[in-house]
Design a protein around this motif. Structure first.
Motif, PDB file in Angstrom:
ATOM      1  N   GLU A 177       0.822  -1.214   0.000  1.00  0.00           N
ATOM      2  CA  GLU A 177       0.000   0.000   0.000  1.00  0.00           C
ATOM      3  C   GLU A 177       0.855   1.263   0.000  1.00  0.00           C
ATOM      4  N   LYS A 178       1.991   1.220   0.679  1.00  0.00           N
ATOM      5  CA  LYS A 178       2.816   2.410   0.837  1.00  0.00           C
ATOM      6  C   LYS A 178       3.773   2.641  -0.325  1.00  0.00           C
ATOM      7  N   GLU A 179       4.005   1.616  -1.137  1.00  0.00           N
ATOM      8  CA  GLU A 179       5.052   1.696  -2.154  1.00  0.00           C
ATOM      9  C   GLU A 179       4.846   2.864  -3.124  1.00  0.00           C
ATOM     10  N   GLU A 180       3.636   3.038  -3.630  1.00  0.00           N
ATOM     11  CA  GLU A 180       3.373   4.097  -4.610  1.00  0.00           C
ATOM     12  C   GLU A 180       3.585   5.481  -3.992  1.00  0.00           C
ATOM     13  N   GLN A 181       3.125   5.652  -2.756  1.00  0.00           N
ATOM     14  CA  GLN A 181       3.299   6.923  -2.061  1.00  0.00           C
ATOM     15  C   GLN A 181       4.785   7.204  -1.809  1.00  0.00           C
ATOM     16  N   GLN A 182       5.510   6.178  -1.388  1.00  0.00           N
ATOM     17  CA  GLN A 182       6.939   6.349  -1.123  1.00  0.00           C
ATOM     18  C   GLN A 182       7.692   6.715  -2.391  1.00  0.00           C
ATOM     19  N   LEU A 183       7.302   6.098  -3.502  1.00  0.00           N
ATOM     20  CA  LEU A 183       7.945   6.391  -4.779  1.00  0.00           C
ATOM     21  C   LEU A 183       7.697   7.843  -5.184  1.00  0.00           C
ATOM     22  N   SER A 184       6.472   8.307  -4.986  1.00  0.00           N
ATOM     23  CA  SER A 184       6.139   9.698  -5.312  1.00  0.00           C
ATOM     24  C   SER A 184       6.957  10.662  -4.459  1.00  0.00           C
ATOM     25  N   GLU A 185       7.126  10.321  -3.191  1.00  0.00           N
ATOM     26  CA  GLU A 185       7.895  11.185  -2.294  1.00  0.00           C
ATOM     27  C   GLU A 185       9.369  11.232  -2.691  1.00  0.00           C
ATOM     28  N   LEU A 186       9.895  10.122  -3.161  1.00  0.00           N
ATOM     29  CA  LEU A 186      11.285  10.105  -3.623  1.00  0.00           C
ATOM     30  C   LEU A 186      11.459  11.014  -4.840  1.00  0.00           C
ATOM     31  N   GLU A 187      10.471  11.001  -5.740  1.00  0.00           N
ATOM     32  CA  GLU A 187      10.522  11.876  -6.912  1.00  0.00           C
ATOM     33  C   GLU A 187      10.412  13.339  -6.492  1.00  0.00           C
ATOM     34  N   GLU A 188       9.540  13.609  -5.521  1.00  0.00           N
ATOM     35  CA  GLU A 188       9.368  14.975  -5.030  1.00  0.00           C
ATOM     36  C   GLU A 188      10.661  15.503  -4.408  1.00  0.00           C
ATOM     37  N   LYS A 189      11.446  14.597  -3.839  1.00  0.00           N
ATOM     38  CA  LYS A 189      12.711  14.986  -3.211  1.00  0.00           C
ATOM     39  C   LYS A 189      13.845  15.131  -4.219  1.00  0.00           C
ATOM     40  N   GLY A 190      13.540  14.892  -5.489  1.00  0.00           N
ATOM     41  CA  GLY A 190      14.528  15.151  -6.532  1.00  0.00           C
ATOM     42  C   GLY A 190      15.106  13.950  -7.253  1.00  0.00           C
TER      43      GLY A 190
END
Length: 341
Positions: free
Chosen positions: A288-301
């Motif tokens: 469940e968290k994988e997609e959100q975590q991936l988005s956050e990694l992209e947001e961090k650059g």
């Protein structure tokens, strides 16, 4: 009278009386004692307390303590504190009984026995549906049997997920892009052989050393599932993330088998039920968290790319020598069970 001598003089008759009472009581008292026994157990996990691993381990600890009214407690130690940061020593400790429970990858268990590496064979699974079918079926049962041989009783299978790769050189789109790249991998011979097939320079080190090694440029890249990349803040020391699902990484929620076998039937059933629930919870949470975590990694650059089917096929073709080399090591029956044959 010397205190130590007097203490022995007093304890002698008491111990004899206790032994006589126990003998008179027979098996019934022994069963009662086993059922009422208190346990203060220690559990080790590889990664930080911000991960789904820790959440799953804590769920087991809380559920066990609640259902036994505090008779059984489990202290969870993150980052392999019980083994000096070395996950290999953690599974050895579990096998020998110096650690009571662990949540560890089968990749780490392959240090004890290379057959465990089959679950993470390159590009073995195409989806989580295929993963679940394997671990809920014959393949999972065979892994449980291997664990029992190592004095580990499997309570359930959690999930680290599909392993991805990060680096500072650029987006990885072909086998050639890995040429000469120094990639940190877990201490498993199969991964060493695999990355050499890709032309990379694989390096093994404990996970606790990786962030600093990336920061200092000692290594160029590392590979791990999204949950570990996110929770370990790899984005602070790596610019590029490639999604290729090259290897699946299952987790074993394991308890020392001698400890488990010494428990009452009721406690065994309790650990089996709550252990499976905790492992399933961790696995579902990770997905469940994988997609959100991936988005956050992209947001961090982090710059993220996902390989196309054609690009993945090129890596599959380059991975074939691993199957040729390891099919006899893993065992034909075990490999077939994971391939669904």
């Amino acid at each position: 009278m010397n205190f130590k001598v007097r203490r022995k003089w007093l304890l002698g008759p008491l111990l004899a009386a206790s032994a006589m009472l126990a003998a008179c009581g027979g098996g019934e008292d022994s069963a009662e004692n086993a059922a009422d026994k208190e346990y203060n157990l220690k559990m080790s996990i590889t990664v930080a307390d911000t991960t789904t691993w820790y959440a799953g381990a804590q769920k087991l600890a809380e559920d066990i303590e609640k259902e036994t009214d505090g008779r059984i407690t489990i202290d969870v130690f993150a980052n392999e504190q019980l083994s000096g940061g070395d996950s290999g020593k953690a599974v050895e400790g579990l096998s020998k009984g110096s650690i009571d429970l662990t949540l560890n990858s089968t990749i780490i268990y392959s240090i004890l026995d290379e057959r465990f590496g089959v679950a993470s064979a390159p590009f073995l699974f195409n989806s989580y549906e295929e993963v679940d079918k394997a671990f809920e079926g014959e393949a999972g049962e065979q892994i449980k049997s291997l664990l029992a041989e190592k004095n580990v009783h499997a309570l359930g299978f959690g999930e680290n997920g599909f392993r991805q790769i990060t680096n500072n050189e650029g987006l990885i789109e072909s086998v050639d892009d890995l040429s000469g790249m120094k990639v940190r991998i877990p201490g498993i011979t199969m991964y060493t052989d695999l990355f050499r097939e890709y032309g990379a320079d694989p390096a093994t080190m404990t996970w606790s050393e990786v962030f600093t090694a990336l920061q200092q440029g000692t290594i160029d890249a590392q590979e791990n599932p999204i949950d570990v990349i996110h929770s370990s803040k790899i984005d602070e020391v790596q610019d590029y993330l490639t999604l290729w699902n090259y290897s699946y990484d299952p987790l074993v929620l394991g308890i020392n088998k001698e400890l488990y076998d010494s428990m009452s039937d009721e406690d065994k059933a309790l650990f089996d039920r709550l252990g499976k629930e905790a492992a399933d919870y961790q696995k579902q949470l990770a997905r469940e968290k994988e997609e959100q975590q991936l988005s956050e990694l992209e947001e961090k650059g982090m710059k993220v790319n996902k390989l196309t089917e054609e690009q993945v096929q090129a890596f599959k073709d380059a991975s074939q020598p691993i199957y040729d080399k390891y099919k006899d090591i893993w065992g034909e029956d075990l490999l077939k069970a994971f391939q669904g044959n």
